[in-house]
Scaffold this motif. Structure first.
Motif, PDB file in Angstrom:
ATOM      1  N   LYS A  32       0.850  -1.194   0.000  1.00 30.10           N
ATOM      2  CA  LYS A  32       0.000   0.000   0.000  1.00 30.10           C
ATOM      3  C   LYS A  32       0.884   1.243   0.000  1.00 30.10           C
ATOM      4  O   LYS A  32       1.773   1.394   0.838  1.00 30.10           O
ATOM      5  CB  LYS A  32      -0.895  -0.009   1.235  1.00 30.10           C
ATOM      6  CG  LYS A  32      -1.832   1.169   1.258  1.00 30.10           C
ATOM      7  CD  LYS A  32      -2.635   1.238   2.544  1.00 30.10           C
ATOM      8  CE  LYS A  32      -3.240   2.635   2.653  1.00 30.10           C
ATOM      9  NZ  LYS A  32      -3.947   2.835   3.903  1.00 30.10           N
ATOM     10  N   ASP A  34       1.175   5.003   0.665  1.00 29.69           N
ATOM     11  CA  ASP A  34       0.482   6.035   1.422  1.00 29.69           C
ATOM     12  C   ASP A  34       0.660   7.387   0.725  1.00 29.69           C
ATOM     13  O   ASP A  34       1.654   8.079   0.900  1.00 29.69           O
ATOM     14  CB  ASP A  34       1.047   6.081   2.850  1.00 29.69           C
ATOM     15  CG  ASP A  34       0.144   6.869   3.774  1.00 29.69           C
ATOM     16  OD1 ASP A  34      -0.707   7.640   3.251  1.00 29.69           O
ATOM     17  OD2 ASP A  34       0.263   6.713   5.000  1.00 29.69           O
ATOM     18  N   TRP A 240      -5.440  14.562   1.689  1.00 26.67           N
ATOM     19  CA  TRP A 240      -4.211  14.005   1.110  1.00 26.67           C
ATOM     20  C   TRP A 240      -3.998  14.442  -0.327  1.00 26.67           C
ATOM     21  O   TRP A 240      -2.882  14.657  -0.782  1.00 26.67           O
ATOM     22  CB  TRP A 240      -4.065  12.508   1.321  1.00 26.67           C
ATOM     23  CG  TRP A 240      -5.083  11.574   0.729  1.00 26.67           C
ATOM     24  CD1 TRP A 240      -6.079  10.940   1.397  1.00 26.67           C
ATOM     25  CD2 TRP A 240      -5.159  11.107  -0.626  1.00 26.67           C
ATOM     26  NE1 TRP A 240      -6.789  10.131   0.547  1.00 26.67           N
ATOM     27  CE2 TRP A 240      -6.255  10.208  -0.704  1.00 26.67           C
ATOM     28  CE3 TRP A 240      -4.425  11.360  -1.779  1.00 26.67           C
ATOM     29  CZ2 TRP A 240      -6.614   9.562  -1.884  1.00 26.67           C
ATOM     30  CZ3 TRP A 240      -4.785  10.721  -2.958  1.00 26.67           C
ATOM     31  CH2 TRP A 240      -5.871   9.849  -3.004  1.00 26.67           C
TER      32      TRP A 240
END
Lengths: 253, 251
Positions: A32, A34, A240
């Motif tokens: 994953k 980020d 984000w």
């Protein structure tokens, strides 16, 4: 046995590749990325994708690691290497192969970028610019109409509700991965009857149901059921996205 | 350089005997990606310059359901293709048997595809959005009814930054590999696919402003030198000149 590293995040482009790997029944390790922490811009990842974006893979199966970046290139690589029975692709250089490639390219230069811009202006941009929201939602709908017309024409020609060659292929899968996020871009699929049926059929595929849950639970649709859920989800994702954009801007000032 | 005869003999034994028909338009850069590849491989072709009004209706929609150029019809194989990225891969596979612009196998083969797909999904669309907002804002400057929708600066900034980022990605890659081209040690279709969108930076409509050449040269020197090398190629110069001639002819 395949030994593939997948670098991904829970986005349409990421899910497209995990779904492809699931469809082919390949063994893969999920990493994953980020995006909130800008991991995709770190040097080790730029060695895998110089463009600093997900998805990317490294295939270590043959002993010599092969990196592949860009969604369509990854799908083509996986099918060329592992889909020897052509379960979700077509024999290389056949007429169906070129038609499939046209739709793959159409998706990644059309639906992906345009729906992505709709996401940006509708969900993330700090100031709401009506012109830009309308432009990109309208362009997304134009592309959905092209998809809908094609599916209807194929069905009419006895080719089933599939883009190419009378069967489900990576051409359908790559378009699906974005249409499956339509509500996130504020785009209604109500007027596209063939697309809606096609979408629901693909959603029910076991491999797709597994693939969209990589690398984390696919929570968007559930969140969108309530106003509060939608706001919460939007807030989390805006943070984000905007942070990544800001860092890019500063780097290229 | 491979002889013409050799370079137009396809892997499936297809010869480019009859000219390929290229549907094009002088304004949009994408058809010219295909023209460059056809020039490079010495494949005979004819160009049909389309009016925008004819793209989203028959008979053209039967060639391209998306109603955009480029599209091709190849009488040698009977195939119709659309989307510049797909057309380029088809032309290479069918006619570049001596691998003048491509790699037959191995890591380079896939690496070149990665860069081509980066161009079609990462370069073209974002350069295109910048061009859209540039043309829109300049068109609106004398039209008072549009003044209520005045602030599109953030849109221009967004796509301007993306253009810089894309040039930065290429620059960093070339710096890292020390090569002159994106993949391996020769110019491939992946390099050439980037070329026509660069024209919008270095010639009218100058979508990043007329002074941008200086910034490009100073901030992204490897990418600048790479573009210079590509622009100097005969096949590229011919496409550039053909496009200018088509524009001047009023298309």
């Amino acid at each position: 046995m395949a030994d593939i590293d997948l670098y991904t995040a829970g986005t349409p482009n990421g899910q497209k590749i995990s779904c492809t790997l699931e469809e082919l029944g390949l063994k893969y390790t999920v990493h994953k990325i980020d995006i909130a922490k800008n991991v995709q811009k770190e040097d080790w990842f730029l060695e895998i994708n110089p463009n600093g974006r997900i998805p990317a893979i490294v295939d270590k199966t043959s002993g010599t690691p092969q990196r592949v970046f860009e969604g369509a290139a990854i799908q083509l690589y996986l099918c060329a290497t592992y889909d020897t029975q052509h379960t979700i692709s077509f024999p290389y250089a056949s007429a169906e192969y070129w038609e499939m490639l046209s739709w793959l390219t159409w998706m990644q230069s059309g639906i992906g970028p345009m729906q992505g811009q709709a996401n940006h202006f509708y969900r993330y941009a700090p100031t709401k610019i009506a012109y830009a929201i309308t432009r990109y939602q309208t362009e997304t709908k134009r592309l959905y109409q092209v998809l809908n017309d094609r599916l209807e024409a194929q069905r009419g020609a006895g080719q089933g509700l599939w883009l190419v060659g009378g069967k489900y292929s990576i051409a359908d899968l790559c378009c699906f991965s974005w249409v499956n996020w339509a509500e996130w871009a504020g785009v209604e699929t109500q007027g596209f009857a063939a697309v809606r049926t096609w979408l629901e059929v693909i959603q029910r595929r076991p491999a797709v149901r597994r693939g969209v849950e990589v690398p984390e639970r696919f929570a968007m649709k559930e969140a969108m059921r309530t106003r509060e859920g939608e706001e919460e989800y939007a807030k989390h994702h805006s943070n984000w996205v905007m942070q990544g954009m800001k860092e890019d801007e500063e780097k290229h000032k | 350089m491979a002889s013409i005869v050799q370079s137009v003999m396809g892997s499936a034994g297809v010869k480019a005997e009859k000219p390929i028909k290229l549907y094009s338009h002088p304004g949009g850069p994408n058809p010219w990606k295909v023209a460059i590849i056809l020039n490079e491989l010495g494949i005979p072709y004819t160009t049909e310059l389309m009016d925008f009004g004819d793209l989203k209706k028959e008979p053209f929609e039967s060639v391209n359901p998306n109603g955009r150029v480029p599209a091709i019809e190849d009488p040698n194989t009977g195939l119709k293709l659309w989307e510049s990225g797909a057309i380029i891969e088809y032309l290479l596979e069918t006619y570049d048997t001596s691998h003048a612009l491509s790699y037959a196998s191995g890591s380079e083969k896939w690496e070149a595809k990665c860069w081509l797909h980066f161009q079609t999904s990462g370069q073209g669309p974002y350069f295109g959005q910048r061009a859209w907002f540039i043309l829109l804002t300049s068109a609106r400057r004398g039209l008072s009814q549009y003044h209520s929708e005045k602030n599109l600066t953030s849109c221009l900034d967004r796509y301007g930054n993306e253009i810089r980022r894309v040039l930065g990605v290429v620059d960093a890659h070339l710096k890292k590999t020390g090569g002159e081209y994106l993949v391996g040690d020769k110019c491939t279709f992946a390099d050439l696919a980037f070329v026509p969108w660069h024209w919008l930076l270095t010639s009218p409509p100058h979508i990043m402003g007329e002074g941008f050449g200086k910034e490009w040269r100073e901030e992204y020197p490897q990418a600048w030198a790479w573009n210079e090398r590509l622009q100097a190629r005969t096949a590229v110069a011919k496409a550039r000149e053909d496009r200018q001639a088509a524009m001047q002819a009023g298309h």
